[in-house]
Write a protein that holds these residues in place. Sequence first.
Motif, PDB file in Angstrom:
ATOM      1  N   GLU A   1     -58.900   1.891  16.641  1.00 14.21           N
ATOM      2  CA  GLU A   1     -58.121   3.128  16.700  1.00 14.21           C
ATOM      3  C   GLU A   1     -58.528   4.004  15.800  1.00 14.21           C
ATOM      4  OE1 GLU A   1     -55.690   3.216  18.930  1.00 14.21           O
ATOM      5  OE2 GLU A   1     -56.281   1.638  19.663  1.00 14.21           O
ATOM      6  N   THR A   2     -58.975   3.707  14.652  1.00 20.02           N
ATOM      7  CA  THR A   2     -59.491   4.834  13.786  1.00 20.02           C
ATOM      8  C   THR A   2     -60.542   5.529  14.349  1.00 20.02           C
ATOM      9  OG1 THR A   2     -60.573   3.010  12.387  1.00 20.02           O
ATOM     10  CG2 THR A   2     -58.189   3.807  11.570  1.00 20.02           C
ATOM     11  N   THR A   3     -61.640   4.746  14.940  1.00 22.10           N
ATOM     12  CA  THR A   3     -62.703   5.236  15.519  1.00 22.10           C
ATOM     13  C   THR A   3     -62.412   6.375  16.607  1.00 22.10           C
ATOM     14  OG1 THR A   3     -64.028   3.165  14.912  1.00 22.10           O
ATOM     15  CG2 THR A   3     -65.010   4.760  16.727  1.00 22.10           C
ATOM     16  N   LYS A   4     -61.461   5.808  17.634  1.00 21.98           N
ATOM     17  CA  LYS A   4     -61.222   6.730  18.617  1.00 21.98           C
ATOM     18  C   LYS A   4     -60.554   8.176  18.113  1.00 21.98           C
ATOM     19  CE  LYS A   4     -59.558   5.215  22.286  1.00 21.98           C
ATOM     20  NZ  LYS A   4     -58.691   4.648  23.266  1.00 21.98           N
ATOM     21  N   SER A   5     -59.641   8.061  16.981  1.00 21.39           N
ATOM     22  CA  SER A   5     -59.082   9.337  16.659  1.00 21.39           C
ATOM     23  C   SER A   5     -60.342  10.210  15.813  1.00 21.39           C
ATOM     24  CB  SER A   5     -58.009   8.877  15.652  1.00 21.39           C
ATOM     25  OG  SER A   5     -58.280   8.193  14.591  1.00 21.39           O
ATOM     26  N   TYR A   6     -61.088   9.508  14.943  1.00 21.01           N
ATOM     27  CA  TYR A   6     -61.965  10.105  14.256  1.00 21.01           C
ATOM     28  C   TYR A   6     -63.190  10.737  15.148  1.00 21.01           C
ATOM     29  CZ  TYR A   6     -65.441  11.581  10.722  1.00 21.01           C
ATOM     30  OH  TYR A   6     -66.245  12.251   9.793  1.00 21.01           O
ATOM     31  N   VAL A   7     -63.694  10.135  15.996  1.00 19.26           N
ATOM     32  CA  VAL A   7     -64.365  10.610  17.139  1.00 19.26           C
ATOM     33  C   VAL A   7     -63.871  11.851  17.837  1.00 19.26           C
ATOM     34  CG1 VAL A   7     -65.956  10.318  19.130  1.00 19.26           C
ATOM     35  CG2 VAL A   7     -65.869   8.513  17.133  1.00 19.26           C
ATOM     36  N   ALA A   8     -62.791  11.714  18.246  1.00 18.05           N
ATOM     37  CA  ALA A   8     -61.934  12.690  19.088  1.00 18.05           C
ATOM     38  C   ALA A   8     -61.825  13.801  18.187  1.00 18.05           C
ATOM     39  CB  ALA A   8     -60.683  12.454  19.611  1.00 18.05           C
ATOM     40  N   SER A   9     -61.631  13.762  16.869  1.00 17.57           N
ATOM     41  CA  SER A   9     -61.246  15.027  16.111  1.00 17.57           C
ATOM     42  C   SER A   9     -62.772  15.507  15.706  1.00 17.57           C
ATOM     43  CB  SER A   9     -60.743  14.307  14.823  1.00 17.57           C
ATOM     44  OG  SER A   9     -60.935  15.552  13.728  1.00 17.57           O
ATOM     45  N   TYR A  10     -63.693  14.803  15.803  1.00 20.74           N
ATOM     46  CA  TYR A  10     -65.108  15.541  15.396  1.00 20.74           C
ATOM     47  C   TYR A  10     -65.559  16.235  16.598  1.00 20.74           C
ATOM     48  CZ  TYR A  10     -70.243  15.809  14.208  1.00 20.74           C
ATOM     49  OH  TYR A  10     -71.232  16.132  14.114  1.00 20.74           O
ATOM     50  N   PHE A  11     -65.326  15.769  17.766  1.00 24.35           N
ATOM     51  CA  PHE A  11     -66.031  16.339  19.018  1.00 24.35           C
ATOM     52  C   PHE A  11     -65.181  17.445  19.693  1.00 24.35           C
ATOM     53  CE2 PHE A  11     -68.868  12.711  18.606  1.00 24.35           C
ATOM     54  CZ  PHE A  11     -70.176  13.174  18.852  1.00 24.35           C
ATOM     55  N   ASN A  12     -63.939  17.303  19.035  1.00 25.37           N
ATOM     56  CA  ASN A  12     -62.539  18.189  19.549  1.00 25.37           C
ATOM     57  C   ASN A  12     -62.427  17.806  21.128  1.00 25.37           C
ATOM     58  OD1 ASN A  12     -60.853  20.088  19.392  1.00 25.37           O
ATOM     59  ND2 ASN A  12     -62.080  21.856  19.925  1.00 25.37           N
ATOM     60  N   VAL A  13     -62.319  16.589  21.107  1.00 21.67           N
ATOM     61  CA  VAL A  13     -61.848  16.316  22.840  1.00 21.67           C
ATOM     62  C   VAL A  13     -60.400  15.446  22.424  1.00 21.67           C
ATOM     63  CG1 VAL A  13     -64.173  16.315  23.450  1.00 21.67           C
ATOM     64  CG2 VAL A  13     -63.299  14.136  22.604  1.00 21.67           C
ATOM     65  N   SER A  14     -60.010  14.818  23.862  1.00 19.67           N
ATOM     66  CA  SER A  14     -58.827  14.356  24.045  1.00 19.67           C
ATOM     67  C   SER A  14     -59.000  12.793  23.464  1.00 19.67           C
ATOM     68  CB  SER A  14     -58.037  14.293  25.127  1.00 19.67           C
ATOM     69  OG  SER A  14     -57.343  13.461  25.323  1.00 19.67           O
ATOM     70  N   PRO A  15     -58.268  12.117  22.740  1.00 19.46           N
ATOM     71  CA  PRO A  15     -58.647  10.630  22.382  1.00 19.46           C
ATOM     72  C   PRO A  15     -58.583   9.760  23.621  1.00 19.46           C
ATOM     73  CG  PRO A  15     -57.078  11.739  20.686  1.00 19.46           C
ATOM     74  CD  PRO A  15     -57.099  12.849  21.949  1.00 19.46           C
ATOM     75  N   GLU A  16     -57.487  10.160  24.483  1.00 17.09           N
ATOM     76  CA  GLU A  16     -57.218   9.420  25.617  1.00 17.09           C
ATOM     77  C   GLU A  16     -58.263   9.507  26.756  1.00 17.09           C
ATOM     78  OE1 GLU A  16     -54.856  11.462  24.227  1.00 17.09           O
ATOM     79  OE2 GLU A  16     -53.976   9.554  23.115  1.00 17.09           O
ATOM     80  N   ASP A  17     -58.704  10.839  26.832  1.00 19.83           N
ATOM     81  CA  ASP A  17     -59.696  11.123  28.026  1.00 19.83           C
ATOM     82  C   ASP A  17     -61.206  11.393  27.635  1.00 19.83           C
ATOM     83  OD1 ASP A  17     -57.436  10.859  29.755  1.00 19.83           O
ATOM     84  OD2 ASP A  17     -57.187  12.930  29.535  1.00 19.83           O
ATOM     85  N   GLY A  18     -61.261  11.738  26.282  1.00 28.10           N
ATOM     86  CA  GLY A  18     -62.400  12.209  26.135  1.00 28.10           C
ATOM     87  C   GLY A  18     -63.411  11.033  25.159  1.00 28.10           C
ATOM     88  N   VAL A  19     -62.715  10.008  24.719  1.00 33.71           N
ATOM     89  CA  VAL A  19     -63.431   9.025  23.989  1.00 33.71           C
ATOM     90  C   VAL A  19     -63.031   7.474  24.397  1.00 33.71           C
ATOM     91  CG1 VAL A  19     -63.620   8.009  21.589  1.00 33.71           C
ATOM     92  CG2 VAL A  19     -63.273  10.453  22.017  1.00 33.71           C
TER      93      VAL A  19
END
Length: 397
Positions: free
Chosen positions: A227-245
């Motif tokens: 969960e923390t990986t999904k939110s951090y990676v989504a924040s870093y690349f500025n993409v949606s946690p649901e669709d982008g990661v």
Amino acid sequence: MRFGDLLYETWHALSANRGRSLLTILGIVIGIAAVIAMTSLIGGIQNMLIGELGLAQARQVSISVSSPEPVDFDDVEHLAKGMPDYEILTGSGMTSVETTLADGTKSYAQIVAVKPDFFTANGSKVAEGRFFTASEEAAAARLALVDQSSVKELFGNADVEAVGKTLHLGNDDFTIVGVIESSSLMSYGVTVYLPYTTAETRVGGMYGVSQIIGFAREGTDMDRLTETTKSYVASYFNVSPEDGVYVYALDSMIKQMESMMASFSLLMGAVASISLFVGGIGIMNMMLTNVTERIREIGLRKSLGARRRDITKQFLLESIMLCVAGGVFGILFGFLAAWGLGGVIGMVQAGMTVTPVLAPGVVALAVGVCVLIGVVFGYYPARRAAKLDPVESLRYQ
């Protein structure tokens, strides 16, 4: 009555009707054999999957990002600094290039471009040779590794010594320095591992890092890390946690597989319980028949001083011994059946080896179930025998 005398009388009574005893325990044998065969086979398949697919790497995490800009190793390094729960965070790039197979035909090899730490994070092992080093990757050395399934495609023989041979990819020649162990479940095509810098400069066709591989530190909560990986990676690349990661831990696959196997075992246990129930009814029927045939014997025993509990113990022990004998045969036949089914799987799926696993806990449970069946279905005939009137029993013809 001493226990040794009870055992002697039980053996004498059962051996006097061996044919009927064997037929009576058939239901018990089938039920226990089904449980043992399925649990042993499931255990073997689970161990095979763990070995073949590398599921022992429960700390491995796969990360994919749908980013408008290509992901590069600078991004991977930034992610590694921001997520200290990972012992290793690396990546791989994918492309394909034309090569020549052993039969002379042209085909496309899948190129996996990696840095050396990828092999540690991915749990790869070399069957022959070695991995390339960080200095060789930085120098864009023309080195390559292939998996075992690719050796036969490239050289016509799976047992050929591939290390040191030259592999022609596109317009360049590469020296094979190692052969990676591969799964028989995923043996198709040609897969070649190249140093990332080499693939980027000599092969081309790559668009950055296509997949990020992480290896978590020991003791890390994998569900929380996902969960923390999904939110951090989504924040870093500025993409949606649901669709982008997309983040997937092999630990989740292991849990899903264990849950599926447990459900299948439960289903097989439910089916086998029907056979055990029918076998228990057969035991009760035989014991009631025995009581009827041995009324004069029971009367004689009582007239000589046998108490009700002695008669109860004798017939109850006979019932238990019948069920335990059925359980022993069932365990033996079940394990042999598991080996046979494992061999059939190996013939159907070439290269797949399933070694049945007979867990001591399952054996103990099977014996315990047999004893329980003997007590439950043998108690009524035993009590009926114990309540017989000695005078009437002696007059019985």
